[in-house]
Design a protein around this motif. Structure first.
Motif, mmCIF file in Angstrom:
data_model
loop_
_atom_site.group_PDB
_atom_site.id
_atom_site.type_symbol
_atom_site.label_atom_id
_atom_site.label_comp_id
_atom_site.label_asym_id
_atom_site.label_seq_id
_atom_site.Cartn_x
_atom_site.Cartn_y
_atom_site.Cartn_z
ATOM 1 N N THR A 196 -6.435 2.523 -1.455
ATOM 2 C CA THR A 196 -5.734 3.662 -0.864
ATOM 3 C C THR A 196 -6.579 4.888 -1.095
ATOM 4 N N ALA A 216 -2.708 4.498 4.884
ATOM 5 C CA ALA A 216 -2.775 3.063 5.117
ATOM 6 C C ALA A 216 -2.834 2.810 6.611
ATOM 7 N N ALA A 271 -2.044 -5.041 3.679
ATOM 8 C CA ALA A 271 -2.138 -4.019 2.643
ATOM 9 C C ALA A 271 -2.987 -4.527 1.500
ATOM 10 N N SER A 301 0.813 -1.221 0.000
ATOM 11 C CA SER A 301 0.000 0.000 0.000
ATOM 12 C C SER A 301 0.843 1.266 0.000
#
Length: 295
Positions: free
Chosen positions: A287, A273, A283, A136
Motif C-alpha cells: 500500500t 489500492a 489485494a 488492502s
C-alpha cells in the motif's frame, strides 16, 4: 495475571461487580464506607447467608450451585452475558498445563473472500485480537489492521489510534468487555496474561476498564474515524465468528450507501489500492504511503 493469582477469580469477579451496583435496593441508605453494595446486602438480595457469600468472595467455597450463582447474578443485576461468564468462571476446572499453542492460520477461502471486497475494509483477528489477515483497504484505513498487529494493544498504546478514532473513549470502553467475552474463563492463557500484563503496566485507562470485569460481546456498531487522508468517516462494523476455528473473528466495515463516508472510502480505495478496485489484481501488503488529504 498468573494462574495462581487467578485461583480466586470468582471472588474477584463478585467483588468487582458488587462495587458497581448502586445500593438502591439495600435497606440501609445511611453513611456508606464502601462503593456499591455491601456483602451482607448482596447476600440478603440473593437469599443466602452472609457467611456463605463471604466464603464465596474470599475463595473459601469453590462449589456453589447454579441456583445460588443465578440468585447472586440477579442481586448484582447482571445481564445474560455477565451471568454466563459468572457460571463459566465458577465451574472452570483447575488450570492444567497447556500444550504450546499452534500458530493461528486463516483459511485460503476467507483470505480470498476478503480480498474480493474492493470497498469493504476487512480483517481477521484471533482469540486474543492478534490480526491474522487483512485486505488492502483495511490496512489503508489503519496500519494497525495489518497482520502481526494486536488490536487491543494498539487501541490503548498507539497515539495514532487516539487520533484516528474520534470515539476513542467509547471504542476502548467497548473493546475490553469484548475481549473478556471472547476469552471467557480461559483467563490463565499465556497470551492473555502477556497482553493484560503489558496493558496494565502502560495504560491507566485499561487498568480501570479491566478492573470493572465487564463482559459484552458487541458484534455490531458504528466507528467514528478521522482518517489523515480521507477525513471524517462514519463506518458500520460487523464481527462474525469464523466456523471451525478457535475464536477467529472476521471484522468488516462499510459506509451507508450514498453517504459522504462512502464517497471518501471509495476515493481512498482508488488512490491506495487502484488495481484491486479496478479488478485487475488481488489485494496485497503493498500500500502506498498516504498522500494528500481528500476533500
Amino acid at each position: 495475571m498468573t494462574a495462581a493469582a487467578d485461583a480466586n477469580a470468582l471472588g474477584r469477579y463478585l467483588r468487582a461487580r458488587r462495587e458497581l451496583v448502586r445500593p438502591d435496593e439495600a435497606r440501609d441508605q445511611g453513611h456508606r464506607r464502601v462503593p456499591g453494595l455491601r456483602r451482607e446486602e448482596v447476600a440478603f438480595l440473593a437469599g443466602i447467608s452472609s457467611d456463605y457469600y463471604n466464603r464465596l468472595e474470599q475463595g473459601r467455597d469453590k462449589n456453589p450451585s447454579e441456583q445460588v450463582l443465578r440468585s447472586i447474578a440477579r442481586a448484582l443485576q447482571l445481564d445474560e452475558e455477565a451471568t454466563t461468564y459468572l457460571l463459566e468462571i465458577a465451574t472452570r476446572k483447575s488450570p492444567r498445563r497447556k500444550r504450546p499453542r499452534k500458530p493461528e492460520k486463516v483459511g485460503d477461502g476467507i483470505r480470498a473472500l476478503i480480498d474480493s471486497w474492493p470497498l469493504t475494509p476487512a480483517y481477521v483477528h484471533g482469540k486474543y485480537m492478534d490480526v491474522l489477515a487483512a485486505n488492502s483497504l483495511a490496512i489503508v484505513l489503519s496500519p494497525f489492521n495489518a497482520p502481526g498487529r494486536n488490536g487491543i494493544l494498539a487501541a490503548f498504546l498507539e497515539r495514532e489510534m487516539r487520533e484516528l478514532h474520534r470515539d476513542w473513549e467509547d471504542m476502548t470502553a467497548r473493546i475490553v468487555p469484548y475481549l473478556r467475552s471472547v476469552v471467557g474463563a480461559d483467563i490463565e492463557d499465556p497470551r492473555l496474561v502477556e497482553i493484560v500484563g503489558e496493558l496494565s503496566l502502560r495504560s491507566e485507562r485499561f487498568r480501570t476498564l479491566w478492573a470493572r470485569q465487564d463482559v459484552k460481546h458487541k458484534t455490531t456498531g458504528t466507528s467514528l474515524l478521522q482518517h489523515p487522508q480521507a477525513g471524517a468517516l462514519e463506518l458500520h462494523y460487523e464481527k462474525l465468528l469464523v466456523p471451525g476455528t478457535d475464536g477467529q473473528t472476521l471484522v468488516t466495515y462499510h459506509a451507508q450507501p450514498g453517504s459522504p463516508s462512502e464517497e471518501r472510502l471509495r476515493l481512498l480505495a482508488s488512490m491506495y489500492a487502484p488495481d484491486h478496485v479496478s479488478g485487475t489484481g488481488a489485494a496485497t501488503d503493498r500500500t502506498r504511503a498516504p498522500g494528500r488529504t481528500m476533500p
